[in-house]
Design an enzyme around this catalytic site. Structure first.
Site, mmCIF file in Angstrom:
data_model
loop_
_atom_site.group_PDB
_atom_site.id
_atom_site.type_symbol
_atom_site.label_atom_id
_atom_site.label_comp_id
_atom_site.label_asym_id
_atom_site.label_seq_id
_atom_site.Cartn_x
_atom_site.Cartn_y
_atom_site.Cartn_z
ATOM 1 N N HIS A 166 0.416 36.962 17.130
ATOM 2 C CA HIS A 166 0.774 38.229 16.493
ATOM 3 C C HIS A 166 1.754 39.003 17.372
ATOM 4 O O HIS A 166 1.384 39.985 18.013
ATOM 5 C CB HIS A 166 -0.478 39.078 16.258
ATOM 6 C CG HIS A 166 -1.367 38.575 15.167
ATOM 7 N ND1 HIS A 166 -1.109 38.809 13.832
ATOM 8 C CD2 HIS A 166 -2.505 37.845 15.213
ATOM 9 C CE1 HIS A 166 -2.056 38.251 13.099
ATOM 10 N NE2 HIS A 166 -2.922 37.669 13.907
ATOM 11 N N SER A 170 -5.276 36.246 18.262
ATOM 12 C CA SER A 170 -6.595 36.659 17.771
ATOM 13 C C SER A 170 -6.972 35.726 16.636
ATOM 14 O O SER A 170 -6.680 36.000 15.472
ATOM 15 C CB SER A 170 -6.567 38.117 17.300
ATOM 16 O OG SER A 170 -7.820 38.506 16.785
ATOM 17 N N CYS A 218 0.301 33.648 12.230
ATOM 18 C CA CYS A 218 -1.104 33.382 12.538
ATOM 19 C C CYS A 218 -1.772 32.515 11.471
ATOM 20 O O CYS A 218 -1.431 31.358 11.314
ATOM 21 C CB CYS A 218 -1.854 34.682 12.785
ATOM 22 S SG CYS A 218 -3.425 34.427 13.654
ATOM 23 N N GLU A 230 3.814 40.989 16.417
ATOM 24 C CA GLU A 230 4.015 42.307 15.816
ATOM 25 C C GLU A 230 2.961 43.328 16.238
ATOM 26 O O GLU A 230 3.125 44.522 15.962
ATOM 27 C CB GLU A 230 4.026 42.185 14.283
ATOM 28 C CG GLU A 230 2.672 42.064 13.625
ATOM 29 C CD GLU A 230 2.057 40.683 13.701
ATOM 30 O OE1 GLU A 230 0.953 40.491 13.142
ATOM 31 O OE2 GLU A 230 2.660 39.788 14.320
ATOM 32 N N LYS A 259 -13.400 32.270 20.268
ATOM 33 C CA LYS A 259 -12.221 32.905 19.711
ATOM 34 C C LYS A 259 -11.101 32.998 20.743
ATOM 35 O O LYS A 259 -11.333 33.374 21.898
ATOM 36 C CB LYS A 259 -12.590 34.310 19.217
ATOM 37 C CG LYS A 259 -11.451 35.061 18.552
ATOM 38 C CD LYS A 259 -11.933 36.426 18.071
ATOM 39 C CE LYS A 259 -10.861 37.179 17.329
ATOM 40 N NZ LYS A 259 -11.331 38.492 16.839
ATOM 41 N N ARG A 289 -14.203 47.556 17.523
ATOM 42 C CA ARG A 289 -14.771 47.457 16.172
ATOM 43 C C ARG A 289 -15.937 46.469 16.151
ATOM 44 O O ARG A 289 -17.030 46.772 15.663
ATOM 45 C CB ARG A 289 -13.687 47.005 15.191
ATOM 46 C CG ARG A 289 -14.151 46.816 13.753
ATOM 47 C CD ARG A 289 -13.192 45.920 12.999
ATOM 48 N NE ARG A 289 -13.206 44.553 13.524
ATOM 49 C CZ ARG A 289 -12.249 43.661 13.284
ATOM 50 N NH1 ARG A 289 -11.181 43.994 12.569
ATOM 51 N NH2 ARG A 289 -12.330 42.431 13.780
#
Length: 303
Positions: free
Chosen positions: A235, A193, A142, A237, A163, A249
């Site tokens: 990502h 992200s 990333c 992972e 985003k 969040r």
């Protein structure tokens, strides 16, 4: 086969509960084999979560893997205690005195800053330069992928209007048949992200680089032609709930955040997301360890 970690690393209990073979230092020393030495520069604020995610994927190999966690000496960590860092991490200066077979550099939540304004940028550049000569393959994730392409090849990052957030379809680039994607389906999924991107035309203009996989939004996997560096824009992972945790969040802080694409069933955040990228992620890390680390490194590796 196992990953070798410290016996009291918090990730150990989580991995063992998932039936992942974790080996402590004492047992590893009794085996007459040389494990692959993999270093992880963990730039993510959620240290334990990121450790668990990466260790889970690195365990999917028939080779014993010896993990070293690296911290930046020039950075003031606010999300991890000094006690935790001192117990489980070695400083980057110590890392630069050792030899490793492979290196992973994670993403970091600093996309809004020019690279040179990141407080540990000079230190990270030392690590990237060191890896070119002393490590058989480095995997950049990333933000680190954008940082590596910028520092090593002068490729700029560009801000996105919105985003890039969610699960996106990817496919093997035309004309590519690389071992990194061996066994992949024609279409595979990857979490993203980020607020910035790289342009495919910038990568393709550099004759030392190859785009291995891409999506409608641009390159997703890039590597140097010699395999010494691999850049992943997303990502792979991530856990099933990672994007949901990030969404809620920001939502609870009244920050601007859109529902992640192709993630919640029916785009309904009240529904539990399902993992659709786990098998591709597992295969990718196994291929990287096998074809670009294990097959390249000698047995008699002087540390």
């Amino acid at each position: 086969m196992p990953i070798k970690i410290q016996s009291d690393l918090p990730a150990k209990k989580i991995l063992e509960s998932e039936n992942i073979f974790v080996m402590t230092e004492g047992r590893a020393q009794s085996q007459d084999i040389r494990p692959l030495k993999i270093a992880v520069v963990n730039l993510m604020p959620t240290k334990s979560t990121t450790e668990t995610q990466l260790l889970r994927l690195l365990s999917n190999t028939p080779i014993q893997v010896d993990i070293s966690l690296i911290r930046m000496e020039s950075h003031d960590y606010r999300n991890a205690s000094e006690e935790y860092l001192d117990r489980f991490y070695i400083p980057s200066g110590e890392f630069l005195k050792r030899k490793y077979d492979g290196l992973i550099i994670t993403g970091a939540p600093v996309e809004h800053l020019p690279f040179e304004q990141v407080d540990y940028w000079k230190e990270l550049c030392e690590i990237m330069d060191f890896s070119r000569e002393n490590i058989f393959s480095t995997l950049y994730i990333c933000w680190a992928a954008q940082a590596g392409l910028y520092h090593l090849f002068g490729i700029q990052k560009h801000s996105l209007e919105q985003k890039k957030f969610g699960i996106f379809k990817n496919w093997q680039a035309e004309g590519q048949n690389d071992p990194l994607l061996r066994g992949f389906d024609d279409i595979f999924l990857m979490p993203q992200s980020r607020h910035t991107q790289i342009y495919g035309e910038d990568v393709r203009q550099n004759k030392k680089l190859s785009v291995l996989a891409e999506s409608d939004e641009g390159p997703s996997i890039v590597k140097t032609n010699d395999g010494r560096a691999v850049f992943v824009t997303g990502h792979m992972e991530y856990d099933t709930n990672t994007l949901a945790d990030e969404y809620w969040r920001d939502k609870n802080k009244n920050l601007p955040i859109q529902v992640p694409c192709n993630y919640f069933p029916g785009d309904d955040p009240s529904k539990k997301p399902l993992s659709s990228w786990r098998s591709a992620a597992s295969l990718f890390y196994r291929n990287w360890l096998n074809y670009y680390v294990y097959q390249e490194t000698p047995y008699n590796f002087v540390n």
